[in-house]
Enzyme design. Structure first.
Site, PDB file in Angstrom:
ATOM      1  N   LYS A  98      -9.077  -8.379   6.669  1.00 28.50           N
ATOM      2  CA  LYS A  98      -8.177  -7.259   6.335  1.00 28.50           C
ATOM      3  C   LYS A  98      -7.248  -7.015   7.523  1.00 28.50           C
ATOM      4  O   LYS A  98      -7.714  -6.813   8.655  1.00 28.50           O
ATOM      5  CB  LYS A  98      -9.053  -6.031   6.084  1.00 28.50           C
ATOM      6  CG  LYS A  98      -8.532  -5.061   5.053  1.00 28.50           C
ATOM      7  CD  LYS A  98      -9.635  -4.032   4.803  1.00 28.50           C
ATOM      8  CE  LYS A  98      -9.207  -2.963   3.859  1.00 28.50           C
ATOM      9  NZ  LYS A  98     -10.186  -1.861   3.820  1.00 28.50           N
TER      10      LYS A  98
HETATM   11  C1  E4P Z   1      -9.563   0.454   1.196  1.00 25.85           C
HETATM   12  O1  E4P Z   1      -9.714  -0.701   1.476  1.00 25.85           O
HETATM   13  C2  E4P Z   1      -9.837   1.559   2.111  1.00 25.85           C
HETATM   14  O2  E4P Z   1     -11.016   1.263   2.804  1.00 25.85           O
HETATM   15  C3  E4P Z   1     -10.079   2.865   1.390  1.00 25.85           C
HETATM   16  O3  E4P Z   1      -9.855   2.755   0.001  1.00 25.85           O
HETATM   17  C4  E4P Z   1      -9.415   4.042   2.018  1.00 25.85           C
HETATM   18  O4  E4P Z   1      -9.752   5.195   1.290  1.00 25.85           O
HETATM   19  P1  E4P Z   1      -9.511   6.663   1.860  1.00 25.85           P
HETATM   20  O5  E4P Z   1      -8.050   6.941   1.838  1.00 25.85           O
HETATM   21  O6  E4P Z   1     -10.245   7.562   0.905  1.00 25.85           O
HETATM   22  O7  E4P Z   1     -10.076   6.687   3.239  1.00 25.85           O
END
Ligand code: E4P
Length: 217
Positions: free
Chosen positions: A83
């Site tokens: 990522k």
């Molecule tokens: C996605 O890959 C992220 O880890 C996640 O969906 C972020 O979510 P949040 O905005 O609730 O922290």
């Protein structure tokens, strides 16, 4: 629609995985912090549990650093998706890592143009953050629709991974638009099964059943 679970909590992943609800997992530095675990150890455990893509996030800000971290994370297991953030350096890292045959999830996407260039850089997944746009009174779901339209116009194969999902309605809307994948916290995935009329109906059926005095077993 594929379901990824957005957590680094092993027990929660295992519980949903046993029900066939887990097509993959997403983590980020905040989720690793919440788990209190070592990133490599916990990511390895997740990869042993789940056959689908497991996203593990780099933390360097420069492309070279992200590439080095991405290669290191990818050594954990075959199903790691590296990522990287949606910055120019992140896109450079995306191009290098995807050219090496690795899955890359480009994260922190907040505009259709960002999604367009991530696809051109070879992203396997693009992660538009719905909830965080809604938090500042913008329309996160419209972003999913815009990306769907653009990707379909040109046949981009990058998968739309609806992220930052906070409610069950987010799941419904993202599925209606045709997001390829959604990632949500375990609590949101479990809520998908709930309906007050189901509970009410079950209660009345059981009351009537008692009156029959019968037993099935
Ligand atoms: C996605 O890959 C992220 O880890 C996640 O969906 C972020 O979510 P949040 O905005 O609730 O922290």
């Amino acid at each position: 629609m594929k379901f990824f679970v957005d957590t680094a909590e092993i027990d929660a992943i295992r519980e949903l995985n046993e029900l066939g609800m887990v097509d993959g997992v997403t983590t980020n530095p905040s989720l690793i912090m919440k788990s209190g675990r070592d990133i490599k150890e916990v990511t390895k455990e997740i990869c042993d549990l789940v056959a689908g893509p497991v996203s593990a996030e780099t933390v360097a800000l420069d492309a070279e650093g992200m590439i080095a971290e991405g290669r290191e994370l990818a050594r954990i297991a075959e199903n790691i998706a590296v990522k990287v953030p949606l910055t120019w350096d992140g896109l450079r890292a995306c191009k290098v890592l995807s050219d090496e045959g690795r899955m890359v999830n480009v994260t922190l996407c907040f505009s259709a143009n960002q999604a367009l260039i991530a696809a051109k850089a070879g992203a396997t997944f693009i992660s538009p953050f719905i909830g965080r746009l809604d938090d500042i009174n913008l329309d996160g779901m419209q972003l999913i629709a815009d990306i769907r339209e653009i990707y379909d116009n040109y046949g981009f194969e990058t998968q739309i991974l609806a992220a930052s999902i906070r409610t069950v309605n987010h799941v419904t809307e993202a599925a209606r638009i045709g997001a390829d994948v959604m990632t949500a916290p375990p609590a949101v995935i479990k809520k998908l099964a709930e309906h007050p009329l189901t509970d009410k109906g079950l209660e009345s059926f059981l009351k009537d059943w008692e009156k029959t005095g019968q037993k099935i077993l």
